[in-house]
Design an enzyme around this catalytic site. Structure first.
Site, mmCIF file in Angstrom:
data_model
loop_
_atom_site.group_PDB
_atom_site.id
_atom_site.type_symbol
_atom_site.label_atom_id
_atom_site.label_comp_id
_atom_site.label_asym_id
_atom_site.label_seq_id
_atom_site.Cartn_x
_atom_site.Cartn_y
_atom_site.Cartn_z
ATOM 1 N N LYS A 1 0.831 -1.202 0.000
ATOM 2 C CA LYS A 1 0.000 0.000 0.000
ATOM 3 C C LYS A 1 0.867 1.255 0.000
ATOM 4 C CE LYS A 1 -4.122 -1.797 2.323
ATOM 5 N NZ LYS A 1 -5.101 -1.529 3.403
ATOM 6 N N GLU B 1 -11.891 3.784 9.296
ATOM 7 C CA GLU B 1 -12.212 2.612 8.497
ATOM 8 C C GLU B 1 -11.485 1.376 9.018
ATOM 9 O OE1 GLU B 1 -12.275 3.170 4.340
ATOM 10 O OE2 GLU B 1 -13.222 5.137 4.490
ATOM 11 N N ARG C 1 -12.360 13.785 6.635
ATOM 12 C CA ARG C 1 -13.319 14.580 5.862
ATOM 13 C C ARG C 1 -14.672 13.897 5.908
ATOM 14 N NH1 ARG C 1 -14.003 11.184 1.588
ATOM 15 N NH2 ARG C 1 -12.186 10.044 0.810
#
Length: 448
Positions: A158, A276, A293
């Site tokens: 990632k 998340e 956000r």
């Protein structure tokens, strides 16, 4: 309270913010590129300023032009919307430097959570579970191989500065590792200006669970429950979202939400944000990232809680305290959101720009549509091809699914290719209806 807000965004989120501000008696200024001169957010705002050519880098990512527009029109705050400037710490700092309030978290919180490696280390210190993997950037093939064997293949590479589902590659064996590592580093550099990547364990059949958090500038932080966002493309672009997550035991639900609050407090978070998580089949969950956000799928949380998140963003930025506590948050019914986009699922969800020649959007009790389109509207090739978000709410999940089926059947869009037929198939799918969800859903269940 603010007198005038500039919305540094476009599309349905710009319309959403303009509507919330109007109800709060706050004047609004829209900014737009040359491609968006006839867009709905331009028509609805009290004022509008063109900030550049169609390309995002010349307009919606042009910080000097956006700040100039805010100063010229006398704005005392900027709402960044979703994407573009929303997670740019430097932009938040620039707003403060010219005396304009950034409606979002502090630059330090954005920076801490924007670097995925730093974010994971912060979560470890806050006792929030993280996916097994490297604690820093991977430097070479040898280190990558050592870590991958320790945690076991398959693994994910990632981008440290990644987000929005981009900069992620899965590696199934050592033969693929060296080549994929180099590709991932090059992709990270090209996409995010930072070549750093890290490795973490790939968890098969995982669910994507995210928690909406809300914090004020007085140290109060709480959660508004979780959403399931597991139905997504191979490129990790979400398609269907739900609140609350189906087939989740109350004890596990509570643990995930409490971990999200710890995560937000660890960075002194103020405003709306999303933490998340990956949920493994065995019930273990791990921090994935924090989006500093508003999320596209915030609507399902609003429908179930009855709270207006955009208005709370504005209130928090103006210095107001949260006027309710965690125990006062209530969740009523079940909400589902379907993202209608100008994409072709038959061509790997390739975007399809064009003009909408005719349009009928659904309505009725419990149906909400957030959109910026109208008959004759252009879907330009320069931006995300979102057309509308169809959100339904009913007393429980089966009733919400039935309502979504009806709403999608009513929806008619002509002139451009859309993913509407594909959305209808998902909602009708037997596995979806019983809540058998994972991020592999499209590959494993839609073929059947």
């Amino acid at each position: 309270m603010f007198k005038k807000i500039l919305i540094a965004n476009r599309g349905d989120i710009a319309v959403r913010v303009i509507r919330a501000a109007a109800e709060m008696k706050i004047a609004t200024v829209a900014v737009y590129s040359q491609a968006d001169s006839e867009a709905l957010h331009v028509r609805l705002a009290d004022e509008a300023v063109c900030i550049g050519p169609p390309a995002s880098k010349d307009s919606y990512l042009n910080a000097p032009n956006i700040l100039s527009a805010a100063m010229i029109t006398g704005c005392d705050a900027i709402h960044p919307g979703i994407g573009f400037m929303a997670e740019q710490a430097a932009f938040a700092e620039a707003c403060a430097a010219v005396g304009i309030k950034f409606i979002g978290p502090s630059p330090s919180a954005i920076e801490k959570m924007g670097d995925k490696i730093a974010a994971k280390n912060t979560m470890r210190q806050a006792s929030v579970p993280v996916v097994p993997g490297t604690e820093g950037a991977v430097q070479d093939d040898m280190e990558a191989a050592k870590v991958s064997h320790q945690i076991g293949f398959p693994v994910k590479i990632k981008a440290s500065a990644g987000g929005g589902g981009r900069g992620i590659r899965t590696v199934h064996n050592e033969e693929e590792l060296g080549r994929t590592l180099k590709l991932a580093q090059a992709e990270a550099e090209a996409s995010f200006g930072n070549p750093d990547v890290y490795i973490e364990k790939h968890i098969d059949q995982m669910r994507h669970i995210e928690v909406q958090v809300l914090g004020d500038e007085h140290g109060n932080v709480l959660h508004l429950g979780e959403r399931d966002c597991s139905i997504q493309t191979a490129r990790h672009q979400k398609i269907i979202e739900e609140c609350r997550a189906p087939n989740l035991e109350d004890k596990l639900r509570r643990r995930i939400c409490e971990a999200a609050v710890r995560a937000a407090k660890a960075v002194g978070y103020a405003n709306a944000g999303t933490v998340e998580f990956i949920l493994a089949p065995n019930g273990e969950f791990y921090f994935m990232e924090m989006n500093t956000r508003l999320q596209i799928e915030h609507c399902v949380t609003e429908e179930v809680t009855g709270l207006d998140l955009v208005k709370w963003q504005i209130k928090i930025a103006s210095g107001q305290k949260l006027d309710f506590r965690q125990g006062q948050v209530e969740w009523n019914g079940h909400a589902i959101e379907a993202r209608v986009t100008a994409r072709d699922p038959e061509r790997d969800f390739a975007p399809c720009a064009g003009q909408i020649s005719s349009l009928h959007l659904p309505g009725g009790p419990g149906v909400r549509v957030d959109t910026q389109v109208f008959c004759g509207a252009e879907i330009p090739p320069y931006y995300d091809p979102m057309i509308a978000k169809i959100i339904v709410k009913d007393v429980n999940r089966p009733a919400a699914i039935a309502k979504m089926q009806r709403a999608l059947a009513e929806t008619q869009i002509h002139g451009i290719q859309t993913d509407l037929p594909f959305l209808r198939k998902i909602i009708a799918n037997a596995y979806f209806r019983r809540g058998d969800l994972s991020t592999n859903f499209l590959a494993q269940r839609m073929g059947e």
